[in-house]
Design a protein around this motif. Structure first.
Motif, PDB file in Angstrom:
ATOM      1  N   ILE A 129      -8.933  17.879  -5.423  1.00 56.83           N
ATOM      2  CA  ILE A 129      -9.526  18.639  -6.528  1.00 56.83           C
ATOM      3  C   ILE A 129     -10.149  17.663  -7.518  1.00 56.83           C
ATOM      4  O   ILE A 129      -9.937  16.444  -7.430  1.00 56.83           O
ATOM      5  CB  ILE A 129      -8.483  19.505  -7.265  1.00 56.83           C
TER       6      ILE A 129
ATOM      7  N   TYR B 298      -8.630  28.997  -8.677  1.00 57.12           N
ATOM      8  CA  TYR B 298      -9.310  28.007  -7.843  1.00 57.12           C
ATOM      9  C   TYR B 298      -9.724  28.640  -6.518  1.00 57.12           C
ATOM     10  O   TYR B 298      -8.979  29.422  -5.914  1.00 57.12           O
ATOM     11  CB  TYR B 298      -8.391  26.815  -7.550  1.00 57.12           C
TER      12      TYR B 298
ATOM     13  N   ARG C 137     -14.302  24.927  -9.987  1.00 57.08           N
ATOM     14  CA  ARG C 137     -12.849  24.933  -9.824  1.00 57.08           C
ATOM     15  C   ARG C 137     -12.587  25.211  -8.344  1.00 57.08           C
ATOM     16  O   ARG C 137     -12.328  26.343  -7.930  1.00 57.08           O
ATOM     17  CB  ARG C 137     -12.221  26.000 -10.721  1.00 57.08           C
TER      18      ARG C 137
END
Length: 528
Positions: free
Chosen positions: A312, A427, A479
């Protein structure tokens, strides 16, 4: 007219005698196979075959095209002239399991001399390679002894013997004898190893169609001729070494869709689809084995291990939280207990002292707290010195942790594993289209992985990205959690501090080359 006898037997003592009896009976009018029973007993007992096909053939030219049969079963051909097998129209697959036992003229005290040969071709249109791989000898002394004692004595000495190597000339298929120093009189026989791969070491210029794609550090390809590439990386270098060892040539290209291969609506894409449909002979890249892939292609031994996990974008550090991060609940409780115990012990110490004036508990607490904030207080000898040093140590520890936290901010990711991704719900998550992880998520029996697949990945078709670079870009801009092979991620992002891995490895598998289903190349490549 030539007659041939074919026998098939389960190897037991009774069956051996039955087979050899039939062989002798079938050739009783032919005096060219002395000691046949003894030879077959030694041969079958040495290899402990559960099944063997025995063929006795007579002089003459024969065309043999066994194909698959010679690859799946063990064959022993018995005759007096191997050249009759090596006709232009005969074909012996690369991984055939045929051994030729050629009776030769007995001499020098031998009652029987048998040479063992193998022959193979890298492809039907290429020349044959025939090699003498062993021998069996029976002396006049041995002929008079029992076959069981002969087998016992020969097995103890065969490991020390060498043997003659004979190959066929590749141009006219005539015998070109090259002798290796030997002492065949040392042992009664030498049988070759049951592993044929070391002896199939010359592909006689076979051209192999290679399929590949870049996946560092396994392969790092560069454009070559039209639609072609040159393989780099450690797998490319290894494949070049194998090419030189096995005497073949190759040309490589990528799949038109640039995918590794996934099954969509019953059809295969990418490299797997190209190989399955006969448009290539071998895949050279980090292709990992999955159940569905193994149903349509064969995998060689792994060239390395690949691991998959989540990445991420690095979260922004919480600056003010660094001041209180070290002082969690347990630290506050320990510090409070230390203050209370210090006050109680100090109050008891003053009350029982002959030199100090008694004071109230409130005054005691005031003295102790003043010491902890480094204010003036009345020193009470050794005990107060201990309190002062402890307070300094506490302040020093907190200050050092605070400085390090401000210098390198502590990162608190929004989730710590793939299960946490479901809890956050803010996410998205992506996979690379055509890669093995797509199949693993789609067919997994793990409830967490199946839920991630159905509730996150499949909610948006764009979550199946076309390239890893597209996945990296979306991680930086959205995200978005990207599920990627760890080695590839570190190769391309080792200096990018804006992307971080989250959690532990989810999948871990071997990866390497693959060939067409039931291809003989698999046996040869696995040995290298």
């Amino acid at each position: 007219m030539m007659r041939n006898w074919i026998f098939k037997a389960m190897v037991t003592s009774a069956a051996i005698m039955m087979i050899t009896g039939k062989c002798i009976q079938g050739t009783k009018d032919n005096k060219g196979y002395p000691c046949l029973t003894e030879f077959l007993l030694d041969y079958l007992q040495h290899y402990s075959y559960t099944e063997v096909h025995i063929v006795i053939y007579q002089q003459g030219k024969v065309t043999w095209n066994f194909g698959r049969a010679s690859r799946e079963a063990t064959w022993l051909f018995i005759g007096q002239d191997i050249k009759s097998f090596l006709s232009k129209d005969s074909y012996f697959p690369l991984d055939n399991k045929i051994i030729f036992a050629q009776w030769t003229n007995a001499s020098n005290g031998w009652s029987a001399k048998i040479d063992l040969w193998e022959a193979y071709q890298a492809a039907p249109h290429l020349n044959k390679i025939a090699t003498k791989v062993g021998y069996w000898r029976s002396s006049l002394r041995r002929t008079s002894s029992s076959s069981s004692s002969s087998s016992s004595s020969s097995s103890s000495s065969r490991s020390s013997s060498a043997f003659k190597l004979t190959t066929l000339d590749r141009e006219d298929n005539t015998t070109n004898v090259s002798e290796v120093q030997k002492k065949e009189t040392v042992a009664d026989y030498f049988f070759p190893s049951g592993n044929i791969a070391p002896r199939r070491n010359d592909l006689t210029g076979l051209h192999i169609r290679c399929l590949t794609d870049t996946w560092q550090p396994f392969t790092n390809n560069k454009p070559a001729a039209e639609y072609g590439v040159t393989i780099g990386g450690f797998m490319g270098e290894s494949f070049d070494v194998i090419r030189d060892m096995l005497n073949f040539t190759y040309s490589c290209r990528q799949a038109p869709d640039r995918e590794f291969g996934d099954k969509i609506n019953g059809s295969w894409t990418g490299l797997v689809g190209e190989l399955m449909n006969g448009r290539g002979d071998v895949i050279v890249t980090a292709l990992d084995s999955t159940y569905e892939r193994t149903q349509v292609i064969d995998f060689c031994l792994p060239s390395g291990v690949i691991e998959y996990g989540l990445i991420i974008r690095r979260p922004e550090p919480e600056t003010w939280a660094n001041y209180t991060r070290i002082m969690d609940l347990s630290a506050w409780l320990v510090y409070l207990c230390y203050i209370l115990i210090s006050c109680l012990l100090y109050h008891i110490f003053v009350a029982w002292s002959d030199h100090d004036q008694p004071q109230s508990l409130a005054d005691t607490v005031f003295d102790i707290m003043s010491l902890h904030v480094n204010q003036d207080g009345t020193p009470k000898r050794i005990y107060l010195f201990v309190v002062v040093m402890t307070s300094w140590l506490t302040l020093t520890f907190y200050t050092s942790v605070l400085i390090s936290s401000l210098t390198i901010p502590l990162i608190n990711p929004p989730f710590k594993d793939i299960a946490g991704l479901l809890e956050v719900k803010s996410y998205g998550m992506g996979l690379q289209k055509g890669n093995s992880e797509v199949e693993r998520f789609r067919t997994s029996k793990d409830p967490t992985i199946r839920e991630v697949w159905s509730k996150i990945v499949m909610q948006n078709p764009a979550n199946l990205v076309h390239t890893a670079e597209e996945g990296f870009r979306r991680v930086m801009e959205e995200r978005f959690a990207f599920f990627v092979e760890s080695g590839y991620y570190f190769y391309h992002n080792s200096n990018n501090c804006s992307i971080i891995p989250v959690g532990e490895t989810v999948f871990r598998y071997g990866a390497g080359m693959a060939v067409q289903k039931d291809s003989p190349l698999r046996l040869i490549l696995n040995y290298q």
